[in-house]
Design a protein around this motif. Sequence first.
Motif, PDB file in Angstrom:
ATOM      1  N   GLN A 111       0.828  -1.167   0.000  1.00 12.35           N
ATOM      2  CA  GLN A 111       0.000   0.000   0.000  1.00 12.35           C
ATOM      3  C   GLN A 111       0.882   1.243   0.000  1.00 12.35           C
ATOM      4  O   GLN A 111       2.004   1.225   0.494  1.00 12.35           O
ATOM      5  CB  GLN A 111      -0.953   0.013   1.200  1.00 12.35           C
ATOM      6  N   VAL A 112       0.345   2.314  -0.575  1.00 12.29           N
ATOM      7  CA  VAL A 112       1.071   3.565  -0.712  1.00 12.29           C
ATOM      8  C   VAL A 112       0.159   4.706  -0.284  1.00 12.29           C
ATOM      9  O   VAL A 112      -1.029   4.731  -0.615  1.00 12.29           O
ATOM     10  CB  VAL A 112       1.540   3.779  -2.165  1.00 12.29           C
ATOM     11  N   GLN A 113       0.731   5.648   0.445  1.00 11.10           N
ATOM     12  CA  GLN A 113       0.033   6.866   0.813  1.00 11.10           C
ATOM     13  C   GLN A 113       0.763   8.053   0.186  1.00 11.10           C
ATOM     14  O   GLN A 113       1.993   8.113   0.234  1.00 11.10           O
ATOM     15  CB  GLN A 113      -0.051   7.033   2.322  1.00 11.10           C
ATOM     16  N   LEU A 114       0.004   8.980  -0.375  1.00 15.51           N
ATOM     17  CA  LEU A 114       0.565  10.113  -1.091  1.00 15.51           C
ATOM     18  C   LEU A 114      -0.033  11.406  -0.549  1.00 15.51           C
ATOM     19  O   LEU A 114      -1.253  11.506  -0.403  1.00 15.51           O
ATOM     20  CB  LEU A 114       0.277  10.001  -2.584  1.00 15.51           C
ATOM     21  N   VAL A 115       0.818  12.384  -0.284  1.00 17.94           N
ATOM     22  CA  VAL A 115       0.389  13.685   0.205  1.00 17.94           C
ATOM     23  C   VAL A 115       1.020  14.753  -0.676  1.00 17.94           C
ATOM     24  O   VAL A 115       2.239  14.865  -0.744  1.00 17.94           O
ATOM     25  CB  VAL A 115       0.776  13.905   1.674  1.00 17.94           C
ATOM     26  N   SER A 126       4.741   7.297   1.043  1.00 17.97           N
ATOM     27  CA  SER A 126       5.123   6.337   2.064  1.00 17.97           C
ATOM     28  C   SER A 126       4.521   4.984   1.722  1.00 17.97           C
ATOM     29  O   SER A 126       3.480   4.894   1.072  1.00 17.97           O
ATOM     30  CB  SER A 126       4.674   6.784   3.456  1.00 17.97           C
ATOM     31  N   GLY A 127       5.183   3.942   2.181  1.00 19.94           N
ATOM     32  CA  GLY A 127       4.718   2.588   1.932  1.00 19.94           C
ATOM     33  C   GLY A 127       5.865   1.606   2.019  1.00 19.94           C
ATOM     34  O   GLY A 127       6.992   1.919   1.633  1.00 19.94           O
ATOM     35  N   ARG A 128       5.580   0.425   2.511  1.00 18.55           N
ATOM     36  CA  ARG A 128       6.635  -0.565   2.737  1.00 18.55           C
ATOM     37  C   ARG A 128       7.223  -1.084   1.436  1.00 18.55           C
ATOM     38  O   ARG A 128       8.376  -1.513   1.419  1.00 18.55           O
ATOM     39  CB  ARG A 128       6.086  -1.730   3.567  1.00 18.55           C
ATOM     40  N   THR A 129       6.448  -1.060   0.373  1.00 22.62           N
ATOM     41  CA  THR A 129       6.922  -1.519  -0.926  1.00 22.62           C
ATOM     42  C   THR A 129       6.978  -0.373  -1.928  1.00 22.62           C
ATOM     43  O   THR A 129       6.793  -0.576  -3.127  1.00 22.62           O
ATOM     44  CB  THR A 129       6.027  -2.653  -1.460  1.00 22.62           C
ATOM     45  N   LEU A 130       7.268   0.824  -1.454  1.00 20.23           N
ATOM     46  CA  LEU A 130       7.231   2.008  -2.291  1.00 20.23           C
ATOM     47  C   LEU A 130       8.144   1.891  -3.502  1.00 20.23           C
ATOM     48  O   LEU A 130       7.794   2.335  -4.599  1.00 20.23           O
ATOM     49  CB  LEU A 130       7.601   3.239  -1.463  1.00 20.23           C
ATOM     50  N   SER A 131       9.316   1.296  -3.322  1.00 17.01           N
ATOM     51  CA  SER A 131      10.291   1.237  -4.400  1.00 17.01           C
ATOM     52  C   SER A 131       9.829   0.407  -5.584  1.00 17.01           C
ATOM     53  O   SER A 131      10.421   0.496  -6.664  1.00 17.01           O
ATOM     54  CB  SER A 131      11.627   0.698  -3.879  1.00 17.01           C
ATOM     55  N   ARG A 132       8.798  -0.387  -5.415  1.00 18.39           N
ATOM     56  CA  ARG A 132       8.286  -1.208  -6.502  1.00 18.39           C
ATOM     57  C   ARG A 132       7.417  -0.417  -7.471  1.00 18.39           C
ATOM     58  O   ARG A 132       7.100  -0.925  -8.553  1.00 18.39           O
ATOM     59  CB  ARG A 132       7.479  -2.381  -5.947  1.00 18.39           C
ATOM     60  N   TYR A 133       7.030   0.800  -7.106  1.00 17.39           N
ATOM     61  CA  TYR A 133       6.047   1.550  -7.881  1.00 17.39           C
ATOM     62  C   TYR A 133       6.691   2.585  -8.780  1.00 17.39           C
ATOM     63  O   TYR A 133       7.722   3.180  -8.457  1.00 17.39           O
ATOM     64  CB  TYR A 133       5.050   2.236  -6.951  1.00 17.39           C
ATOM     65  N   THR A 134       6.051   2.805  -9.894  1.00 17.90           N
ATOM     66  CA  THR A 134       6.325   3.952 -10.739  1.00 17.90           C
ATOM     67  C   THR A 134       5.464   5.125 -10.278  1.00 17.90           C
ATOM     68  O   THR A 134       4.282   4.947  -9.963  1.00 17.90           O
ATOM     69  CB  THR A 134       6.015   3.622 -12.206  1.00 17.90           C
ATOM     70  N   MET A 135       6.062   6.307 -10.224  1.00 13.32           N
ATOM     71  CA  MET A 135       5.359   7.505  -9.798  1.00 13.32           C
ATOM     72  C   MET A 135       5.008   8.357 -11.005  1.00 13.32           C
ATOM     73  O   MET A 135       5.814   8.494 -11.933  1.00 13.32           O
ATOM     74  CB  MET A 135       6.203   8.316  -8.828  1.00 13.32           C
TER      75      MET A 135
END
Length: 121
Positions: free
Chosen positions: A1-5, A25-34
Amino acid sequence: QVQLVESGGGLVQAGGSLRLSCAASGRTLSRYTMGWFRQAPGKERESLARITWSGDSTYSSDSVKGRFTISRDNAKNTVYLQMNSLRPEDTAVYYCAAGGRTFWGYQYDYWGQGTQVTVSS
């Protein structure tokens, strides 16, 4: 899960600049494309740029290339959108999002709340 502010939106005169920030923020944040998107009243949501947390993969749409730049600060888990030479037609709600490629294409599952950017003439 990812939280974005998101932060950084506001009112600016034509020709001015703004820098939008998206704290993630998120435990697996590095897996995501922004990605950064915008939506103006009466128009479809438009993809502006995307970036990965690692590697050199970036993308910018033709509509903003040369004026907008996406970047990241891994130490702060923050993605930025530097917007220069702003025009009234840039007025929109701007969103950051987190997602990734699937077999069918990019899918964005997590979104910020959006921040209003208004460019006056």
